[in-house]
Design an enzyme around this catalytic site. Structure first.
Site, short mmCIF file in Angstrom:
data_model
loop_
_atom_site.label_atom_id
_atom_site.label_comp_id
_atom_site.label_asym_id
_atom_site.label_seq_id
_atom_site.Cartn_x
_atom_site.Cartn_y
_atom_site.Cartn_z
N LYS A 1 -7.25 13.22 4.71
CA LYS A 1 -7.55 13.62 3.32
C LYS A 1 -7.20 12.46 2.37
O LYS A 1 -7.94 12.18 1.43
CB LYS A 1 -6.69 14.86 3.02
N GLU B 1 2.17 23.94 -14.05
CA GLU B 1 0.93 24.59 -13.60
C GLU B 1 0.73 25.91 -14.34
O GLU B 1 1.65 26.69 -14.51
CB GLU B 1 1.01 24.86 -12.10
N ASP C 1 -8.32 29.45 -0.16
CA ASP C 1 -8.10 30.37 0.97
C ASP C 1 -9.44 30.97 1.40
O ASP C 1 -10.31 31.20 0.57
CB ASP C 1 -7.12 31.48 0.56
P1 FAD Z 1 -7.22 21.78 3.70
O1 FAD Z 1 -6.69 20.46 3.32
O2 FAD Z 1 -8.66 21.88 4.06
O3 FAD Z 1 -6.32 22.37 4.89
C1 FAD Z 1 -6.45 23.69 5.32
C2 FAD Z 1 -6.14 23.77 6.81
O4 FAD Z 1 -7.14 23.09 7.55
C3 FAD Z 1 -4.81 23.09 7.21
O5 FAD Z 1 -4.28 23.82 8.28
C4 FAD Z 1 -5.25 21.70 7.64
O6 FAD Z 1 -4.33 21.10 8.54
C5 FAD Z 1 -6.58 22.01 8.31
N1 FAD Z 1 -7.55 20.89 8.20
C6 FAD Z 1 -7.76 20.08 7.16
N2 FAD Z 1 -8.74 19.22 7.42
C7 FAD Z 1 -9.20 19.50 8.67
C8 FAD Z 1 -10.21 18.96 9.50
N3 FAD Z 1 -10.97 17.92 9.09
N4 FAD Z 1 -10.40 19.52 10.74
C9 FAD Z 1 -9.64 20.56 11.17
N5 FAD Z 1 -8.65 21.10 10.42
C10 FAD Z 1 -8.43 20.59 9.17
N6 FAD Z 1 -5.96 27.90 -4.06
C11 FAD Z 1 -6.90 28.28 -4.95
O7 FAD Z 1 -7.73 29.14 -4.63
N7 FAD Z 1 -6.98 27.73 -6.21
C12 FAD Z 1 -6.10 26.78 -6.63
O8 FAD Z 1 -6.18 26.32 -7.76
C13 FAD Z 1 -5.05 26.37 -5.72
N8 FAD Z 1 -4.18 25.41 -6.06
C14 FAD Z 1 -3.25 24.98 -5.13
C15 FAD Z 1 -2.37 23.93 -5.49
C16 FAD Z 1 -1.42 23.48 -4.58
C17 FAD Z 1 -0.50 22.36 -4.98
C18 FAD Z 1 -1.33 24.07 -3.30
C19 FAD Z 1 -0.28 23.61 -2.32
C20 FAD Z 1 -2.20 25.09 -2.93
C21 FAD Z 1 -3.17 25.55 -3.84
N9 FAD Z 1 -4.08 26.56 -3.51
C22 FAD Z 1 -5.04 26.96 -4.41
C23 FAD Z 1 -4.02 27.20 -2.19
C24 FAD Z 1 -4.94 26.48 -1.17
O9 FAD Z 1 -6.28 26.64 -1.55
C25 FAD Z 1 -4.68 27.11 0.20
O10 FAD Z 1 -3.39 26.80 0.64
C26 FAD Z 1 -5.73 26.82 1.26
O11 FAD Z 1 -5.46 27.69 2.39
C27 FAD Z 1 -5.73 25.41 1.81
O12 FAD Z 1 -6.22 24.51 0.91
P2 FAD Z 1 -6.13 22.92 1.21
O13 FAD Z 1 -6.87 22.25 0.13
O14 FAD Z 1 -4.75 22.53 1.48
O15 FAD Z 1 -6.98 22.87 2.57
#
Ligand code: FAD
Length: 292
Positions: free
Chosen positions: A168, A17, A109
């Site tokens: 998801k 990455e 975030d």
């Molecule tokens: P989600 O899958 O939406 O989950 C977030 C929260 O919401 C979780 O608690 C989940 O349980 C909950 N949730 C999910 N769906 C629902 C629903 N339908 N109803 C109610 N609750 C729900 N950040 C960046 O800004 N840029 C990046 O390039 C980046 N790359 C990343 C790569 C990896 C491998 C990882 C692990 C993280 C990365 N992040 C990045 C950080 C990420 O954006 C944050 O961790 C963010 O807070 C959550 O993103 P997510 O896509 O996991 O969210």
């Protein structure tokens, strides 16, 4: 090439990455670092979107450059929570035009100034909304999603977290990449729980080689990862000696990767922090294992 195809080969595939620069003036140096990493021929590389201080503007430039000049398959990350549908749709078109086949679909975030805002006005709430948008876009993408062996910090409990993860995957995530962790048992435990819940897509563990003591504090603050005693001892012993800390941190990460591979996990993601030396040392430590 799609990540879903690469993963199928069951050989040790390392993905690396990188993140884009914060400012235009840093673009050339970041581009050079990413090229040095690409020249090592990792199985694929991913380029974050606005994470690690990098701006979203350059994600695609970096991903496209790596793919076109070095032939390394790339994943472009894309976040949605602070974006409008218009912006996201435009980004999707740009990714299509750039010929990038893999997208890591993320929520991102929640920015501090949105925490108290009226959420009913948001156009995206979760990563699943972006996955649905990607599916509707007509693009032939391999979509990845993020997952959290130690639970996402906003989740009420592990079951909720896994339930949403399953949704998801059902919406179209073909593989999952994990948040960093320093204790492989946490990953094995997580895999057991998600497989029991019926989540069967490949999981790509994320390993961060810690190469300086300050990075430990920052990484742990951001990720909330548990730090095992064995790792703490290493930071206590070598934290004040940069060269020794780097060697020890890379050895620790190499050890994690070997253990994962020995336990049947063949594609592993390395958070390189844009440091070619880190990617190079990890890959040379594993030179007789990679691709086997
Ligand atoms: P989600 O899958 O939406 O989950 C977030 C929260 O919401 C979780 O608690 C989940 O349980 C909950 N949730 C999910 N769906 C629902 C629903 N339908 N109803 C109610 N609750 C729900 N950040 C960046 O800004 N840029 C990046 O390039 C980046 N790359 C990343 C790569 C990896 C491998 C990882 C692990 C993280 C990365 N992040 C990045 C950080 C990420 O954006 C944050 O961790 C963010 O807070 C959550 O993103 P997510 O896509 O996991 O969210």
């Amino acid at each position: 090439m799609k990540v879903s195809e690469i993963i199928k080969n069951n050989k040790l595939n390392l993905s690396i990455e990188v993140f884009p620069p914060k400012t235009g003036s840093a673009f050339e140096s970041v581009k050079t670092a990413t090229e040095e990493i690409a020249a090592l021929s990792p199985a694929f590389m991913s380029v974050t979107y606005g994470a690690g201080g990098g701006t979203s503007k350059y994600t695609l430039d970096i991903a496209k450059n790596i793919k076109e000049r070095y032939g390394v398959p790339t994943i472009a990350h894309l976040t949605c929570v602070s974006s409008t549908k218009e912006t996201v749709r435009q980004k999707i078109e740009e990714i299509k035009e750039a010929g990038i086949e893999n997208i890591m679909a993320l929520r991102g975030d929640i920015p501090a100034d949105m925490l108290d805002a009226d959420r009913s006005l948001w156009q995206y709430h979760h990563a699943i909304d972006l996955i649905r948008e990607l599916k509707e876009s007509g693009g032939d993408f391999c979509i990845g999603g993020a997952c959290y062996p130690e639970i996402h910090p906003e989740s009420a409990n592990k079951n909720d977290d896994i339930l949403h993860l399953k949704e998801k995957v059902e919406a179209g995530a073909e593989f999952l990449t994990t948040q960093m962790f320093f204790d492989n048992n946490l990953l094995y435990n997580f895999l057991y729980r998600i497989r029991e819940a019926g989540i069967n897509v490949p999981v790509v563990p994320g390993i961060m080689p810690i190469t300086n003591a300050k990075q430990v504090e920052r990484a742990i603050k951001l990720s909330g990862s548990h730090v095992p005693q064995r790792f703490k001892a290493l930071v206590d012993r070598f934290g004040n000696d940069p060269a020794a800390m780097m060697q020890a941190g890379i050895a620790y990460a190499t050890d994690q990767i070997i253990d994962l591979y020995a336990n049947g996990i063949s594609t592993i993601h390395v958070y390189s922090m844009n440091k070619p030396i880190v990617a190079e040392k990890i890959m040379s430590n594993l030179s007789d294992i990679i691709g086997k």
